[in-house]
Design a protein around this motif. Sequence first.
Motif, PDB file in Angstrom:
ATOM      1  N   MET A   1       0.819  -1.188   0.000  1.00  0.00           N
ATOM      2  CA  MET A   1       0.000   0.000   0.000  1.00  0.00           C
ATOM      3  C   MET A   1       0.867   1.258   0.000  1.00  0.00           C
ATOM      4  O   MET A   1       0.519   2.242  -0.637  1.00  0.00           O
ATOM      5  N   ASN A   2       1.973   1.204   0.701  1.00  0.00           N
ATOM      6  CA  ASN A   2       2.859   2.362   0.783  1.00  0.00           C
ATOM      7  C   ASN A   2       3.468   2.690  -0.583  1.00  0.00           C
ATOM      8  O   ASN A   2       3.647   3.858  -0.913  1.00  0.00           O
ATOM      9  N   SER A   3       3.761   1.685  -1.376  1.00  0.00           N
ATOM     10  CA  SER A   3       4.322   1.914  -2.713  1.00  0.00           C
ATOM     11  C   SER A   3       3.320   2.626  -3.615  1.00  0.00           C
ATOM     12  O   SER A   3       3.695   3.492  -4.408  1.00  0.00           O
ATOM     13  N   LEU A   4       2.060   2.276  -3.490  1.00  0.00           N
ATOM     14  CA  LEU A   4       1.019   2.916  -4.285  1.00  0.00           C
ATOM     15  C   LEU A   4       0.868   4.391  -3.900  1.00  0.00           C
ATOM     16  O   LEU A   4       0.713   5.260  -4.760  1.00  0.00           O
ATOM     17  N   VAL A   5       0.942   4.685  -2.622  1.00  0.00           N
ATOM     18  CA  VAL A   5       0.851   6.070  -2.153  1.00  0.00           C
ATOM     19  C   VAL A   5       2.039   6.880  -2.665  1.00  0.00           C
ATOM     20  O   VAL A   5       1.874   8.030  -3.094  1.00  0.00           O
ATOM     21  N   ILE A   6       3.209   6.307  -2.646  1.00  0.00           N
ATOM     22  CA  ILE A   6       4.400   6.991  -3.152  1.00  0.00           C
ATOM     23  C   ILE A   6       4.266   7.248  -4.653  1.00  0.00           C
ATOM     24  O   ILE A   6       4.606   8.338  -5.135  1.00  0.00           O
ATOM     25  N   LEU A   7       3.747   6.288  -5.402  1.00  0.00           N
ATOM     26  CA  LEU A   7       3.558   6.453  -6.842  1.00  0.00           C
ATOM     27  C   LEU A   7       2.559   7.563  -7.135  1.00  0.00           C
ATOM     28  O   LEU A   7       2.814   8.448  -7.973  1.00  0.00           O
ATOM     29  N   ILE A   8       1.432   7.580  -6.448  1.00  0.00           N
ATOM     30  CA  ILE A   8       0.422   8.615  -6.665  1.00  0.00           C
ATOM     31  C   ILE A   8       0.963   9.984  -6.266  1.00  0.00           C
ATOM     32  O   ILE A   8       0.739  10.981  -6.964  1.00  0.00           O
ATOM     33  N   SER A   9       1.694  10.054  -5.170  1.00  0.00           N
ATOM     34  CA  SER A   9       2.296  11.309  -4.736  1.00  0.00           C
ATOM     35  C   SER A   9       3.296  11.824  -5.767  1.00  0.00           C
ATOM     36  O   SER A   9       3.351  13.032  -6.051  1.00  0.00           O
ATOM     37  N   THR A  10       4.079  10.938  -6.343  1.00  0.00           N
ATOM     38  CA  THR A  10       5.043  11.327  -7.368  1.00  0.00           C
ATOM     39  C   THR A  10       4.339  11.820  -8.620  1.00  0.00           C
ATOM     40  O   THR A  10       4.760  12.811  -9.232  1.00  0.00           O
ATOM     41  N   LEU A  11       3.245  11.170  -9.015  1.00  0.00           N
ATOM     42  CA  LEU A  11       2.482  11.622 -10.178  1.00  0.00           C
ATOM     43  C   LEU A  11       1.863  13.001  -9.939  1.00  0.00           C
ATOM     44  O   LEU A  11       1.826  13.834 -10.844  1.00  0.00           O
ATOM     45  N   ILE A  12       1.394  13.247  -8.738  1.00  0.00           N
ATOM     46  CA  ILE A  12       0.852  14.566  -8.402  1.00  0.00           C
ATOM     47  C   ILE A  12       1.956  15.614  -8.484  1.00  0.00           C
ATOM     48  O   ILE A  12       1.748  16.705  -9.020  1.00  0.00           O
ATOM     49  N   ASP A  13       3.147  15.290  -7.978  1.00  0.00           N
ATOM     50  CA  ASP A  13       4.281  16.224  -8.061  1.00  0.00           C
ATOM     51  C   ASP A  13       4.648  16.524  -9.514  1.00  0.00           C
ATOM     52  O   ASP A  13       4.879  17.682  -9.875  1.00  0.00           O
ATOM     53  N   LEU A  14       4.695  15.494 -10.348  1.00  0.00           N
ATOM     54  CA  LEU A  14       5.022  15.692 -11.761  1.00  0.00           C
ATOM     55  C   LEU A  14       3.984  16.569 -12.451  1.00  0.00           C
ATOM     56  O   LEU A  14       4.329  17.433 -13.262  1.00  0.00           O
ATOM     57  N   PHE A  82      -3.294  19.805  -1.470  1.00  0.00           N
ATOM     58  CA  PHE A  82      -4.247  19.328  -0.476  1.00  0.00           C
ATOM     59  C   PHE A  82      -4.529  17.838  -0.669  1.00  0.00           C
ATOM     60  O   PHE A  82      -4.555  17.067   0.295  1.00  0.00           O
ATOM     61  N   LEU A  83      -4.717  17.410  -1.916  1.00  0.00           N
ATOM     62  CA  LEU A  83      -4.974  15.997  -2.203  1.00  0.00           C
ATOM     63  C   LEU A  83      -3.795  15.122  -1.805  1.00  0.00           C
ATOM     64  O   LEU A  83      -3.976  14.057  -1.214  1.00  0.00           O
ATOM     65  N   ARG A  84      -2.590  15.577  -2.104  1.00  0.00           N
ATOM     66  CA  ARG A  84      -1.400  14.806  -1.735  1.00  0.00           C
ATOM     67  C   ARG A  84      -1.259  14.691  -0.222  1.00  0.00           C
ATOM     68  O   ARG A  84      -0.970  13.607   0.304  1.00  0.00           O
ATOM     69  N   ASN A  85      -1.494  15.784   0.498  1.00  0.00           N
ATOM     70  CA  ASN A  85      -1.410  15.742   1.968  1.00  0.00           C
ATOM     71  C   ASN A  85      -2.504  14.856   2.542  1.00  0.00           C
ATOM     72  O   ASN A  85      -2.273  14.136   3.514  1.00  0.00           O
ATOM     73  N   LEU A  86      -3.684  14.907   1.975  1.00  0.00           N
ATOM     74  CA  LEU A  86      -4.782  14.060   2.416  1.00  0.00           C
ATOM     75  C   LEU A  86      -4.459  12.587   2.180  1.00  0.00           C
ATOM     76  O   LEU A  86      -4.739  11.727   3.028  1.00  0.00           O
ATOM     77  N   LEU A  87      -3.841  12.307   1.056  1.00  0.00           N
ATOM     78  CA  LEU A  87      -3.436  10.936   0.744  1.00  0.00           C
ATOM     79  C   LEU A  87      -2.437  10.419   1.763  1.00  0.00           C
ATOM     80  O   LEU A  87      -2.564   9.296   2.263  1.00  0.00           O
ATOM     81  N   TRP A  88      -1.446  11.228   2.113  1.00  0.00           N
ATOM     82  CA  TRP A  88      -0.441  10.808   3.087  1.00  0.00           C
ATOM     83  C   TRP A  88      -1.045  10.663   4.493  1.00  0.00           C
ATOM     84  O   TRP A  88      -0.639   9.814   5.269  1.00  0.00           O
ATOM     85  N   GLU A  89      -2.022  11.519   4.795  1.00  0.00           N
ATOM     86  CA  GLU A  89      -2.634  11.473   6.118  1.00  0.00           C
ATOM     87  C   GLU A  89      -3.428  10.180   6.319  1.00  0.00           C
ATOM     88  O   GLU A  89      -3.357   9.571   7.379  1.00  0.00           O
ATOM     89  N   TYR A  90      -4.168   9.760   5.307  1.00  0.00           N
ATOM     90  CA  TYR A  90      -4.995   8.563   5.449  1.00  0.00           C
ATOM     91  C   TYR A  90      -4.243   7.269   5.145  1.00  0.00           C
ATOM     92  O   TYR A  90      -4.687   6.204   5.515  1.00  0.00           O
TER      93      TYR A  90
END
Length: 92
Positions: A1-14, A82-90
């Motif tokens: 699950m952590n790998s998926l969160v990192i991938l989504i966070s990286t896509l948001i950053d890009l 906000f979406l990225r922070n929310l993703l990391w929070e949950y």
Amino acid sequence: MNSLVILISTLIDLYMYVLIASAILSWLVAFNVINTRNRVVYAIGDFLYRITEPALRHIRRILPSFGGIDLSPVVLILLLIFLRNLLWEYAA
């Protein structure tokens, strides 16, 4: 699950970097620093427009007009943060 969160966070950053590049390119074209008759500049501009415009179009419909200033990239970047922070929070 952590790998998926990192991938989504990286896509948001890009995507945020693409939004910033699109805004800077539009300023450079508007102030005649670069010319869209150049094939490379046109191709980059067209790519950035096609990637960012679907998301920005919805925000532009909601935001009021501020004259010649387009604040939709700023609003979208704030929403993405906000979406990225929310993703990391949950996910944590």
